[in-house]
Design a protein around this motif. Structure first.
Motif, PDB file in Angstrom:
ATOM      1  N   VAL A 194       0.962  -1.180  -0.144  1.00 25.95           N
ATOM      2  CA  VAL A 194      -0.073   0.022   0.199  1.00 25.95           C
ATOM      3  C   VAL A 194       0.859   1.113   0.150  1.00 25.95           C
ATOM      4  N   SER A 195       2.033   1.279   0.767  1.00 20.83           N
ATOM      5  CA  SER A 195       2.843   2.472   0.759  1.00 20.83           C
ATOM      6  C   SER A 195       3.446   2.641  -0.654  1.00 20.83           C
ATOM      7  N   CYS A 196       3.939   1.704  -1.161  1.00 19.69           N
ATOM      8  CA  CYS A 196       4.253   1.999  -2.638  1.00 19.69           C
ATOM      9  C   CYS A 196       3.466   2.286  -3.603  1.00 19.69           C
ATOM     10  N   MET A 197       2.008   1.956  -3.557  1.00 20.49           N
ATOM     11  CA  MET A 197       1.018   2.491  -4.324  1.00 20.49           C
ATOM     12  C   MET A 197       0.597   3.866  -3.979  1.00 20.49           C
ATOM     13  N   VAL A 198       0.944   4.504  -2.645  1.00 21.87           N
ATOM     14  CA  VAL A 198       0.656   6.183  -2.304  1.00 21.87           C
ATOM     15  C   VAL A 198       1.899   6.756  -2.982  1.00 21.87           C
ATOM     16  N   LEU A 199       3.392   5.964  -2.917  1.00 19.61           N
ATOM     17  CA  LEU A 199       4.338   6.727  -3.172  1.00 19.61           C
ATOM     18  C   LEU A 199       4.357   6.832  -4.711  1.00 19.61           C
ATOM     19  N   SER A 200       3.684   5.909  -5.519  1.00 19.82           N
ATOM     20  CA  SER A 200       3.722   6.306  -7.029  1.00 19.82           C
ATOM     21  C   SER A 200       2.843   7.506  -7.345  1.00 19.82           C
ATOM     22  N   SER A 201       1.704   7.645  -6.687  1.00 16.20           N
ATOM     23  CA  SER A 201       0.779   8.858  -6.759  1.00 16.20           C
ATOM     24  C   SER A 201       1.461  10.033  -6.724  1.00 16.20           C
ATOM     25  N   LEU A 202       2.375  10.282  -5.973  1.00 13.89           N
ATOM     26  CA  LEU A 202       3.356  11.550  -5.689  1.00 13.89           C
ATOM     27  C   LEU A 202       4.044  12.046  -7.108  1.00 13.89           C
ATOM     28  N   PHE A 203       4.328  10.923  -7.886  1.00  9.18           N
ATOM     29  CA  PHE A 203       5.001  11.297  -8.964  1.00  9.18           C
ATOM     30  C   PHE A 203       4.117  11.484 -10.309  1.00  9.18           C
ATOM     31  N   PHE A 204       2.946  10.880 -10.083  1.00 10.39           N
ATOM     32  CA  PHE A 204       2.020  11.180 -11.023  1.00 10.39           C
ATOM     33  C   PHE A 204       1.343  12.495 -10.827  1.00 10.39           C
ATOM     34  N   TRP A 205       1.408  13.012  -9.546  1.00  9.75           N
ATOM     35  CA  TRP A 205       0.843  14.663  -9.584  1.00  9.75           C
ATOM     36  C   TRP A 205       1.642  15.503 -10.258  1.00  9.75           C
ATOM     37  N   THR A 206       3.032  15.400 -10.554  1.00  7.27           N
ATOM     38  CA  THR A 206       3.801  16.259 -11.246  1.00  7.27           C
ATOM     39  C   THR A 206       3.556  16.347 -12.672  1.00  7.27           C
ATOM     40  N   ILE A 207       2.769  15.164 -13.450  1.00  5.96           N
ATOM     41  CA  ILE A 207       2.680  15.303 -14.644  1.00  5.96           C
ATOM     42  C   ILE A 207       1.692  16.231 -15.331  1.00  5.96           C
ATOM     43  N   ASN A 208       2.043  16.770 -16.423  1.00  6.82           N
ATOM     44  CA  ASN A 208       1.194  17.883 -17.024  1.00  6.82           C
ATOM     45  C   ASN A 208      -0.138  16.934 -17.490  1.00  6.82           C
ATOM     46  N   LYS A 209      -1.316  17.960 -17.480  1.00  2.00           N
ATOM     47  CA  LYS A 209      -2.612  17.473 -17.868  1.00  2.00           C
ATOM     48  C   LYS A 209      -2.480  17.060 -19.298  1.00  2.00           C
ATOM     49  N   GLN A 210      -3.127  15.904 -19.648  1.00  6.70           N
ATOM     50  CA  GLN A 210      -3.406  15.471 -21.024  1.00  6.70           C
ATOM     51  C   GLN A 210      -5.100  15.542 -21.314  1.00  6.70           C
ATOM     52  N   PHE A 211      -5.519  16.560 -21.992  1.00 12.86           N
ATOM     53  CA  PHE A 211      -6.794  16.754 -22.535  1.00 12.86           C
ATOM     54  C   PHE A 211      -6.936  15.887 -23.680  1.00 12.86           C
ATOM     55  N   SER A 212      -8.232  15.695 -23.869  1.00 14.87           N
ATOM     56  CA  SER A 212      -8.632  14.774 -24.992  1.00 14.87           C
ATOM     57  C   SER A 212      -8.923  15.552 -26.473  1.00 14.87           C
ATOM     58  N   GLU A 213      -8.142  14.882 -27.352  1.00 10.03           N
ATOM     59  CA  GLU A 213      -8.513  15.630 -28.679  1.00 10.03           C
ATOM     60  C   GLU A 213      -9.765  15.323 -29.348  1.00 10.03           C
ATOM     61  N   ASN A 214     -10.574  14.351 -28.607  1.00 10.76           N
ATOM     62  CA  ASN A 214     -11.835  14.404 -29.096  1.00 10.76           C
ATOM     63  C   ASN A 214     -12.795  15.217 -28.053  1.00 10.76           C
ATOM     64  N   LYS A 215     -12.677  15.987 -27.292  1.00 12.38           N
ATOM     65  CA  LYS A 215     -13.369  16.596 -26.368  1.00 12.38           C
ATOM     66  C   LYS A 215     -14.580  17.458 -26.720  1.00 12.38           C
ATOM     67  N   ASN A 216     -14.307  18.118 -27.999  1.00 10.35           N
ATOM     68  CA  ASN A 216     -15.405  18.886 -28.820  1.00 10.35           C
ATOM     69  C   ASN A 216     -16.292  17.907 -29.620  1.00 10.35           C
ATOM     70  N   LYS A 217     -15.932  16.507 -29.737  1.00 13.11           N
ATOM     71  CA  LYS A 217     -16.956  15.900 -30.528  1.00 13.11           C
ATOM     72  C   LYS A 217     -17.899  15.179 -29.933  1.00 13.11           C
TER      73      LYS A 217
END
Length: 419
Positions: A194-217
């Motif tokens: 469980v601790s490793c799973m929480v640790l992984s999320s800390l790195f994911f928070w630093t990633i830029n958002k990736q919006f969908s190319e289909n969001k207006n469709k």
């Protein structure tokens, strides 16, 4: 000449991709997440077998996860393509944290609450069922994010690094899981997971958002899913490679029976179990590192068929072996052959899939992966119950060889496939 060639290869290896901080953080987060998953798989196989002493109960772990995962996979691909990916990644990550934390209840308080072995086993199956839903989303998410982070010319190297990260984490997680079970028992190993799973999320928070190319469709779910399936069906290289992988690994899932081999046949205990469980990933890691320095440049289709056949032969050898180190060697070699297959298939899918349907294609790809791995685990447990453990593994390896030979003989496009 040889030195010049090596230097030239090193200058274009995936190492330059690591200069991308966002890509590094994505891989680091995935590294800790995969370590947690592999430790969990090791722990659950050992825990359930110790509770029941029934090989079939191990197979039911895979079935508990694969049914919801496959059922939700096509819908998950649609959601991934239509929504912001970072948010989905974090939601899945924390859902896993909550669900695996539930296993701490029987681990710490099972005796006080008077749970018997079968009740704990059923509770484990229920938790794993819900993690299967999370997996249907999480599986395609990271691969679908990579092409938005790295440049197109660096994508093959990024795919190789992604696979290398996966395999290093798999080796570490399998081995560490077995050792920790022996050193600090099951309940504290779960705390580490469980601790490793929480640790992984800390790195994911630093990633830029990736919006969908289909969001207006305005895309309907059924049409969205149909588009992804149609693309895979018409791209015969992807379809052929995935079919080969699914049936080869489905029948060659000897890894699921490693708890039985370690405990009852080779008699090496939890420490030997951890190393044996990591053996195939060790082989895969070796070959992935090699291919990152010296990539495959031609005849990838023929190589894929060759390694699938060799993989089946290694599984037969493992099933017949009665010596620990020989069994370990067969699993390492099977992992090396499977590692080549992983690189070829992963590169084909990434290079041949347009961005706007990548999530759906990768979700279908995840169905093939889950069908081969988790259904393979169930198939191994069922055949072990019907035929005996050793016969079931030999039978699976034989079917893998026959499947590879059949697909190689009937799929001309796969034989001639190159990238």
């Amino acid at each position: 000449m040889a030195i010049s060639y090596i230097c030239r290869m090193i200058s274009i290896t995936p190492l330059r991709v690591l200069k991308n901080i966002e890509f590094r953080h994505l891989l680091t987060g995935r590294f800790f997440l995969i370590i947690a998953f592999r430790m969990l798989a090791t722990l659950l196989g050992w825990w359930v077998y110790q509770l029941t002493k029934d090989p079939f109960s191990i197979g039911l772990i895979g079935l508990s996860e694969v049914v919801p995962a496959v059922s939700c996979a096509l819908y998950a691909g649609h959601v991934i393509d239509m929504n912001e990916k970072k948010r989905l990644l974090l939601i899945c990550n924390y859902a896993y944290v909550v669900l695996i934390s539930l296993l701490l209840i029987p681990a710490f308080f099972g005796h006080q609450m008077h749970f018997d072995g079968h009740e704990i086993t059923y509770f484990i199956y229920a938790v794993i069922f819900f993690t299967g839903i999370c997996r249907s989303f999480l599986g395609p998410l990271v691969p679908s994010m990579i092409p938005r982070i790295v440049k197109a010319e660096n994508l093959p190297y990024a795919v190789t690094l992604n696979q290398a990260t996966f395999l290093v984490a798999s080796v570490s997680g399998h081995a560490l899981g077995g050792f920790l079970i022996a050193l600090i028992t099951i309940k504290w190993t779960l705390v580490v997971i469980v601790s490793c799973m929480v640790l992984s999320s800390l790195f994911f928070w630093t990633i830029n958002k990736q919006f969908s190319e289909n969001k207006n469709k305005d895309v309907k779910i059924f049409e969205s899913v149909k588009e992804g399936l149609a693309y895979i069906y018409k791209t015969k290289e992807i379809l052929g490679a995935q079919m080969l992988d699914m049936f080869a690994v489905l029948f060659g899932g000897a890894v699921a029976m490693i708890p039985v081999f370690a405990s009852d046949i080779l008699k090496v205990g939890s420490e030997g179990f951890g190393l044996l469980n990591a053996a195939s990933d060790i082989g895969s890691m070796i070959i992935i590192i090699t291919l990152s320095l010296v990539p495959l440049r031609k005849n990838q289709g023929k190589i894929l068929l060759f390694v699938a056949t060799g993989f089946g032969l290694c599984i037969i050898g493992f099933g017949l072996s009665k010596m620990y180190w020989l069994s370990f060697a067969f699993l390492v070699l099977s992992g090396m052959l499977d590692g080549i297959s992983v690189v070829i298939r992963g590169t084909i899918v990434q290079l041949k899939t347009p961005e706007e349907i990548r999530g759906r294609v990768l979700s279908v790809n995840s169905i093939f992966i889950m069908s081969s791995n988790e259904l393979g685990q169930f198939e191994s447990g069922l055949t072990a119950k019907l035929m005996g453990v050793v016969r079931s593994v030999v039978f699976g390896g034989t079917m893998t060889v026959l499947t590879a030979l059949f697909i190689g003989a009937t799929s001309k496009k796969l034989r001639k496939m190159e990238y």
